[in-house]
Design an enzyme around this catalytic site. Structure first.
Site, PDB file in Angstrom:
ATOM      1  N   HIS A 188     -23.422  34.721 -26.401  1.00  0.00           N
ATOM      2  CA  HIS A 188     -22.680  34.387 -25.180  1.00  0.00           C
ATOM      3  C   HIS A 188     -21.384  33.688 -25.616  1.00  0.00           C
ATOM      4  O   HIS A 188     -21.216  32.491 -25.495  1.00  0.00           O
ATOM      5  CB  HIS A 188     -23.515  33.478 -24.273  1.00  0.00           C
ATOM      6  N   ASP A 197     -22.695  37.354 -17.997  1.00  0.00           N
ATOM      7  CA  ASP A 197     -21.889  38.396 -18.627  1.00  0.00           C
ATOM      8  C   ASP A 197     -22.320  39.778 -18.122  1.00  0.00           C
ATOM      9  O   ASP A 197     -21.492  40.656 -17.860  1.00  0.00           O
ATOM     10  CB  ASP A 197     -22.051  38.328 -20.144  1.00  0.00           C
ATOM     11  N   ASN A 236     -23.812  25.652 -23.358  1.00  0.00           N
ATOM     12  CA  ASN A 236     -23.216  26.337 -24.510  1.00  0.00           C
ATOM     13  C   ASN A 236     -23.111  25.441 -25.746  1.00  0.00           C
ATOM     14  O   ASN A 236     -23.029  24.242 -25.605  1.00  0.00           O
ATOM     15  CB  ASN A 236     -21.829  26.845 -24.125  1.00  0.00           C
ATOM     16  N   ALA A 254     -26.469  16.526 -12.535  1.00  0.00           N
ATOM     17  CA  ALA A 254     -25.357  15.980 -11.755  1.00  0.00           C
ATOM     18  C   ALA A 254     -24.086  16.823 -11.907  1.00  0.00           C
ATOM     19  O   ALA A 254     -23.071  16.548 -11.280  1.00  0.00           O
ATOM     20  CB  ALA A 254     -25.067  14.537 -12.200  1.00  0.00           C
ATOM     21  N   ILE A 259     -22.635  23.225 -12.191  1.00  0.00           N
ATOM     22  CA  ILE A 259     -23.510  24.403 -12.119  1.00  0.00           C
ATOM     23  C   ILE A 259     -24.773  24.044 -11.339  1.00  0.00           C
ATOM     24  O   ILE A 259     -25.200  24.768 -10.437  1.00  0.00           O
ATOM     25  CB  ILE A 259     -23.870  24.934 -13.527  1.00  0.00           C
ATOM     26  N   ASN A 295     -24.451  19.333 -29.995  1.00  0.00           N
ATOM     27  CA  ASN A 295     -25.486  20.008 -29.215  1.00  0.00           C
ATOM     28  C   ASN A 295     -26.816  20.120 -29.938  1.00  0.00           C
ATOM     29  O   ASN A 295     -27.866  20.095 -29.311  1.00  0.00           O
ATOM     30  CB  ASN A 295     -24.983  21.374 -28.760  1.00  0.00           C
TER      31      ASN A 295
END
Length: 334
Positions: A187, A159, A131, A13, A16, A105
């Site tokens: 990253h 990147d 991330n 949702a 991205i 995370n």
């Protein structure tokens, strides 16, 4: 027509995913003759929004989409997957320490790794975008011991694309004329965009980027920091993080896994560092230059590394080692 493949997008949702789902559904990632069953996973409070995304996908009337399933249940989302694109993660809130971010995370990616292990195909390709992507990817892989760790990769293609674009802009060519830039490491803002081995097409012939630009101080200074801090610059300008460019990079990354890299070209991907020849410690999820064939990546070997590069590569490896240690403290107790 071939059998449909099952493709999961988490955080479906979010913004991205909103840029990504149409590209997957219209055949520009897995090919114009590959039917797809799309699985969309998000957290329960986002199910209303996700229903709207589901309606829009239906309204796109995409011929390759055989089915779209929106769910907040891992056992539904991860079942028999061919590809898992893990976009959803806990974003960094203001005043949040990186440690708190890692802790939140680890919980998510431990759970999703376990769900992959239990429900997905053993051949599943897992791409982690959320991330801190490298460490989240390592956490998921560790939590899915029955799936080969080579099947896990994290996104550093954004990147990579940013580095290509900066060189192209500086030289007045298109990004397509630039190849073999490398993103080493994490990253994060310690990543190292390396153009020592990059080539650019000028007046029909390929030359090294250093030779073409003749501007070492820019290449070692402003170029590096621009790529490292581009995500923050986008947020500052747009008041939202990169979405369109992130979605494009995810498509590039997965298309290369699926169809292989072009002859003579390599790309950057966060992969397990085991057995690399660049002095990066084993058991890190680190971005390397890779070539891909038959859905299998290999390190690009034998690139000479100068002192400037070595130092930058070590700094980002150190950060990843520290992140991993913090995450794994939480992993054992999660």
């Amino acid at each position: 027509q071939s059998e449909p493949i099952r493709v999961l997008v988490t955080g479906a949702a979010g913004q991205i995913a909103y840029s990504l789902l149409y590209s997957i559904g219209n055949g520009s990632v897995f090919g114009k003759d590959q039917p797809i069953i799309l699985l969309l996973l998000d957290i329960t409070p986002m199910m209303g929004v996700l229903d709207g995304v589901l309606m829009e996908l239906q309204d796109c009337a995409l011929p390759l989409l055989k089915d779209v399933i929106a769910t907040d249940k891992e056992e539904v989302a991860f079942k028999d997957l061919d590809v898992a694109i893990l976009v959803g993660s806990m974003p960094r809130r203001e005043g949040m320490e990186r440690k708190d971010l890692l802790k939140a995370n680890v919980k998510i990616f431990k759970s999703q790794g376990a769900a992959l292990d239990k429900y997905a195909k053993k051949s599943v390709k897992v791409i982690v975008v959320g991330n801190p992507a490298n460490t989240n990817c390592l956490t998921a892989s560790k939590s899915a011991p029955s799936i080969p760790k080579e099947n896990f990769s994290c996104l550093t293609r954004l990147d990579h694309n940013r580095a290509k674009a900066q060189i192209a802009l500086k030289l007045g060519v298109t990004a397509n004329d630039v190849k073999n830039v490398i993103i080493w490491g994490n990253h994060s803002s310690t990543q190292y965009p390396d153009v020592n081995h990059a080539k650019v097409k000028l007046q029909g012939k390929e030359v090294g980027v250093y030779e073409a630009l003749k501007d070492d101080s820019w290449l070692k200074g402003e170029f590096v920091t621009t790529v490292q801090q581009r995500g923050a610059a986008v947020i500052k300008a747009r008041k939202l993080s990169s979405a369109m460019s992130a979605a494009k990079a995810i498509c590039d990354h997965i298309r290369d896994i699926w169809f292989g890299t072009p002859e003579g070209e390599f790309v950057s991907m966060g992969v397990i560092s085991d057995g690399n020849s660049y002095g990066v410690p084993d058991d890190l999820l680190y971005s390397f230059p890779v070539v891909i064939k038959n859905k299998t990546w290999k390190f690009v070997e034998g690139l000479p590394i100068n002192d400037f590069s070595r130092e930058k590569m070590d700094v980002t490896a150190k950060e990843l080692t520290e992140e991993k240690e913090t995450a794994f403290e939480f992993l054992s107790s999660a």
